[in-house]
Design a protein around this motif. Structure first.
Motif, short mmCIF file in Angstrom:
data_model
loop_
_atom_site.label_atom_id
_atom_site.label_comp_id
_atom_site.label_asym_id
_atom_site.label_seq_id
_atom_site.Cartn_x
_atom_site.Cartn_y
_atom_site.Cartn_z
N VAL A 119 -6.74 -7.68 3.80
CA VAL A 119 -6.07 -7.18 2.60
C VAL A 119 -6.08 -5.66 2.68
CG1 VAL A 119 -6.18 -6.97 0.10
CG2 VAL A 119 -6.69 -9.16 1.19
N ALA A 120 -4.89 -5.07 2.67
CA ALA A 120 -4.74 -3.62 2.68
C ALA A 120 -4.41 -3.16 1.27
CB ALA A 120 -3.63 -3.21 3.64
N THR A 121 -5.17 -2.20 0.75
CA THR A 121 -5.00 -1.72 -0.62
C THR A 121 -4.87 -0.21 -0.63
OG1 THR A 121 -6.37 -3.54 -1.45
CG2 THR A 121 -5.96 -1.70 -2.95
N VAL A 122 -3.85 0.30 -1.29
CA VAL A 122 -3.70 1.75 -1.45
C VAL A 122 -4.74 2.22 -2.46
CG1 VAL A 122 -2.17 3.62 -2.15
CG2 VAL A 122 -1.23 1.64 -0.92
N THR A 123 -5.69 3.04 -2.00
CA THR A 123 -6.80 3.46 -2.85
C THR A 123 -6.72 4.92 -3.28
OG1 THR A 123 -8.11 3.95 -0.86
CG2 THR A 123 -8.36 1.76 -1.86
N ARG A 124 -5.81 5.68 -2.67
CA ARG A 124 -5.68 7.09 -3.06
C ARG A 124 -4.28 7.56 -2.73
NH1 ARG A 124 -8.69 12.31 -0.42
NH2 ARG A 124 -8.42 13.76 -2.16
N VAL A 125 -3.68 8.32 -3.62
CA VAL A 125 -2.36 8.89 -3.37
C VAL A 125 -2.36 10.34 -3.84
CG1 VAL A 125 -1.15 6.67 -3.56
CG2 VAL A 125 -1.42 8.09 -5.60
#
Length: 313
Positions: free
Chosen positions: A20-26
């Motif tokens: 599972v790949a999750t965007v944690t910071r932008v």
């Protein structure tokens, strides 16, 4: 689309392990929002996206290593287009993506628990720690230590779209909104227009009057309403019921010409509805894109739903 994500994840996990790949910071302009997810399977299949392009290719490449080792990884994606960087895109921002291997009964149980809670209309907080063996749901029994190695995300149940009117536009709108991830409720007194075959699976369909339907709504806090009825008298009936009980909603839109809208508003004011209540109604419904056919009108309404939904997040 969060419901569909966990449904897909459960299906994959019953077959094999997955990342599972999750965007944690932008930072800055990026193609996906904080919390966006994708699934990378051992057989190379992927579901959903964290933005596409070279950045996503890098995520998939690193995910293959995570599948082998089981060790979490952060993936930094530079989209600034800086010359000294790898070619990652020119959106202008930076993204950080967490890769985590999910497998076995514990992973399936967690995914099924998350799905069950979301389908019940409950918001939950999922805690992922780079140092912990596995994610967990936040409860009073699990205090969170301060750490930059922890990502906490609030998973919200899907919004509900109540479509009043099951004609041609209502049918098309239900299919588009279902694809967008909305829970669909249909209300129309005509049985010949409310056959389940016309609408997405799992749609709730009611032939009762609108006042009765409103009483049966169990989770109206994230409610969107589209009036696409066959006549102004049905708009008046529906709006009287909705506005007189101060039903909480995120959006309400009504189809119709300017003349029809004026007739409806005048009738409602004569019934004691205040002008400020009417100002909250999007009418004519949908974004002005020159739509003419039922399909085009449904798309214009769906676009307005997206505009309102994203403005509130």
């Amino acid at each position: 689309m969060i419901i569909q994500f966990y449904q897909q994840l459960i299906q994959v996990l019953y077959e094999n392990a997955a990342v599972v790949a999750t965007v944690t910071r932008v930072i800055g302009s990026v193609p996906r929002e904080l919390g966006a997810k994708m699934i990378i399977c051992e057989d190379g299949r992927t579901f959903n996206t964290v933005g596409g392009g070279a950045g996503e290719a890098k995520v998939i490449q690193q995910a293959r290593e995570v599948l082998k080792t089981g060790e979490k990884q952060w993936v930094d994606i530079d989209l600034s287009g800086a010359p000294q960087r790898e070619t990652q895109g020119v959106c202008g921002g930076l993204m950080q993506v967490l890769l985590e291997r999910w497998s076995g009964e514990k992973a399936i149980a967690l995914a099924e628990n998350i799905l069950s809670l979301l389908q019940a209309g409950k918001s939950i907080m999922l805690v992922t720690s780079f140092d912990a063996a596995f994610p967990y749901l936040l409860t009073s029994e699990h205090p969170i230590p301060a750490s930059d190695q922890i990502f906490i995300e609030t998973l919200q149940p899907p919004p509900t779209l109540l479509i009043i009117g099951a004609g041609h536009i209502g049918e098309k709108l239900a299919k588009i909104a279902d694809f967008m991830g909305f829970k669909i409720i249909i209300q129309d007194s005509r049985p010949e227009f409310t056959s389940p075959e016309r609408f997405p699976p799992n749609s709730l369909i009611f032939n009762q009057n609108i006042a009765t339907v409103l009483q049966q709504l169990t989770s109206p806090k994230n409610l969107y309403i589209a009036l696409v009825t066959r006549g102004y008298e049905y708009d008046i009936e529906a709006l009287k019921s909705i506005l007189n009980i101060n039903l909480p909603y995120q959006y309400i839109g009504m189809i119709g010409s300017q003349k029809r809208i004026q007739v409806v508003y005048k009738a409602l004011q004569n019934c004691g509805i205040y002008s400020h209540q009417l100002q909250a109604i999007h009418s004519p419904i949908g974004l002005d894109i020159g739509a003419l056919t039922p399909e085009e009108i449904a798309i214009s309404i769906a676009a307005e739903l997206i505009q309102v939904y994203r403005s509130k997040r």
